[in-house]
Design a protein around this motif. Structure first.
Motif, PDB file in Angstrom:
ATOM      1  N   ILE A   1       0.841  -1.201   0.000  1.00  0.00           N
ATOM      2  CA  ILE A   1       0.000   0.000   0.000  1.00  0.00           C
ATOM      3  C   ILE A   1       0.878   1.253   0.000  1.00  0.00           C
ATOM      4  O   ILE A   1       0.615   2.205  -0.748  1.00  0.00           O
ATOM      5  CB  ILE A   1      -0.961  -0.014   1.207  1.00  0.00           C
ATOM      6  N   LEU A   2       1.922   1.248   0.812  1.00  0.00           N
ATOM      7  CA  LEU A   2       2.824   2.403   0.862  1.00  0.00           C
ATOM      8  C   LEU A   2       3.543   2.597  -0.470  1.00  0.00           C
ATOM      9  O   LEU A   2       3.627   3.723  -0.981  1.00  0.00           O
ATOM     10  CB  LEU A   2       3.833   2.245   2.008  1.00  0.00           C
ATOM     11  N   GLU A   3       4.041   1.503  -1.058  1.00  0.00           N
ATOM     12  CA  GLU A   3       4.747   1.579  -2.346  1.00  0.00           C
ATOM     13  C   GLU A   3       3.819   2.014  -3.482  1.00  0.00           C
ATOM     14  O   GLU A   3       4.257   2.639  -4.444  1.00  0.00           O
ATOM     15  CB  GLU A   3       5.391   0.231  -2.699  1.00  0.00           C
ATOM     16  N   ALA A   4       2.536   1.680  -3.371  1.00  0.00           N
ATOM     17  CA  ALA A   4       1.557   2.013  -4.416  1.00  0.00           C
ATOM     18  C   ALA A   4       1.002   3.431  -4.240  1.00  0.00           C
ATOM     19  O   ALA A   4      -0.001   3.781  -4.865  1.00  0.00           O
ATOM     20  CB  ALA A   4       0.420   0.992  -4.399  1.00  0.00           C
ATOM     21  N   ASN A   5       1.661   4.224  -3.386  1.00  0.00           N
ATOM     22  CA  ASN A   5       1.191   5.590  -3.108  1.00  0.00           C
ATOM     23  C   ASN A   5      -0.243   5.609  -2.593  1.00  0.00           C
ATOM     24  O   ASN A   5      -1.046   6.464  -2.986  1.00  0.00           O
ATOM     25  CB  ASN A   5       1.344   6.489  -4.349  1.00  0.00           C
ATOM     26  N   GLY A   6      -0.545   4.658  -1.726  1.00  0.00           N
ATOM     27  CA  GLY A   6      -1.904   4.530  -1.198  1.00  0.00           C
ATOM     28  C   GLY A   6      -2.252   5.501  -0.096  1.00  0.00           C
ATOM     29  O   GLY A   6      -3.436   5.669   0.223  1.00  0.00           O
ATOM     30  N   VAL A   7      -1.248   6.167   0.499  1.00  0.00           N
ATOM     31  CA  VAL A   7      -1.553   7.048   1.635  1.00  0.00           C
ATOM     32  C   VAL A   7      -2.414   8.236   1.210  1.00  0.00           C
ATOM     33  O   VAL A   7      -3.381   8.578   1.885  1.00  0.00           O
ATOM     34  CB  VAL A   7      -0.259   7.507   2.355  1.00  0.00           C
TER      35      VAL A   7
END
Length: 182
Positions: free
Chosen positions: A86-92
Motif C-alpha cells: 500500500i505504501l509503495e503504491a502511493n496509497g496514503v
C-alpha cells in the motif's frame, strides 16, 4: 480446500470486473473486504490484485464502494507485506482523501488505516500537517468513536511540535472547526 478458496475469490473478482450492476459491485466489494479480515486470505488477495482494486475504488463517486474498499484496506494493512504494498503504491494520499468523506465508517476506517500504515519511513506522510489538523478537529467531534480514535492518533503518532504547529495554524485560519479557547 485452499484451491477452492482461491477459485472462490477469483470468481468474486471476476464478477466485480464484468458486472454492470452497481448493487452487485457493492455486494462483491463488501464480500472481498470481509475476506480481507482473515490472514489466511492475504496471499490470495495479493495474487488477485485486490489491494489495487481497493485502492482504485477509493476515488469512486459511489460512497458504498469507497466505504467497502476503505474497510478492506483497513483489514489488510496490519500485514507487513500488504502494508509495504500500500505504501509503495502511493496509497496514503487516497486514504487521506477519505478523511473528508461524509460516511462515518469510511472515515473511521481511514483513520485506523493511517495508524496501521505509520512506520518510521511513512510517518512524514501519514502525520502531515493537514492530517494532524484534521485529527484535531475529529478529536472535538460529538461522535465518540471518531473523537476517541483521533485522540489516540494524536497521542500515539504525532510529536508535540507537530501538535503545536497544527494548533497554531488552526487558530489562524478560517478553515475547519475553531479550537476551544485555552
Amino acid at each position: 480446500m485452499e484451491l477452492g478458496r482461491l477459485e472462490y475469490l477469483q470468481a468474486l473478482v471476476t464478477e466485480f470486473q464484468v458486472t454492470d450492476s452497481t448493487e452487485a459491485k457493492e455486494q462483491v466489494l463488501a464480500n472481498l473486504a470481509n475476506f480481507a479480515y482473515d490472514p489466511s486470505n492475504y496471499e490470495y488477495l495479493r495474487q488477485l490484485q485486490v489491494l489495487d482494486l481497493f485502492l482504485d475504488m477509493l476515488s469512486e463517486d459511489n460512497e458504498s464502494l469507497v466505504e467497502f474498499a476503505m474497510g478492506g484496506l483497513c483489514n489488510l494493512c496490519l500485514d507487513k507485506t500488504n502494508k509495504e504494498y500500500i505504501l509503495e503504491a502511493n496509497g496514503v494520499e487516497p486514504i487521506i482523501n477519505c478523511l473528508s468523506s461524509s460516511n462515518e465508517e469510511t472515515v473511521v476506517s481511514a483513520v485506523t488505516t493511517l495508524m496501521f500504515l505509520t512506520t518510521p519511513r511513512s510517518r512524514a506522510q501519514t502525520t502531515a500537517l493537514p492530517v494532524v489538523e484534521c485529527m484535531l478537529r475529529f478529536s472535538l467531534s460529538a461522535n465518540k468513536r471518531l473523537s476517541n480514535l483521533a485522540s489516540i492518533f494524536l497521542q500515539d503518532y504525532c510529536s508535540p511540535p507537530q501538535l503545536e504547529e497544527a494548533r497554531n495554524l488552526s487558530k489562524h485560519t478560517a478553515v475547519g472547526i475553531p479550537l476551544p479557547k485555552d
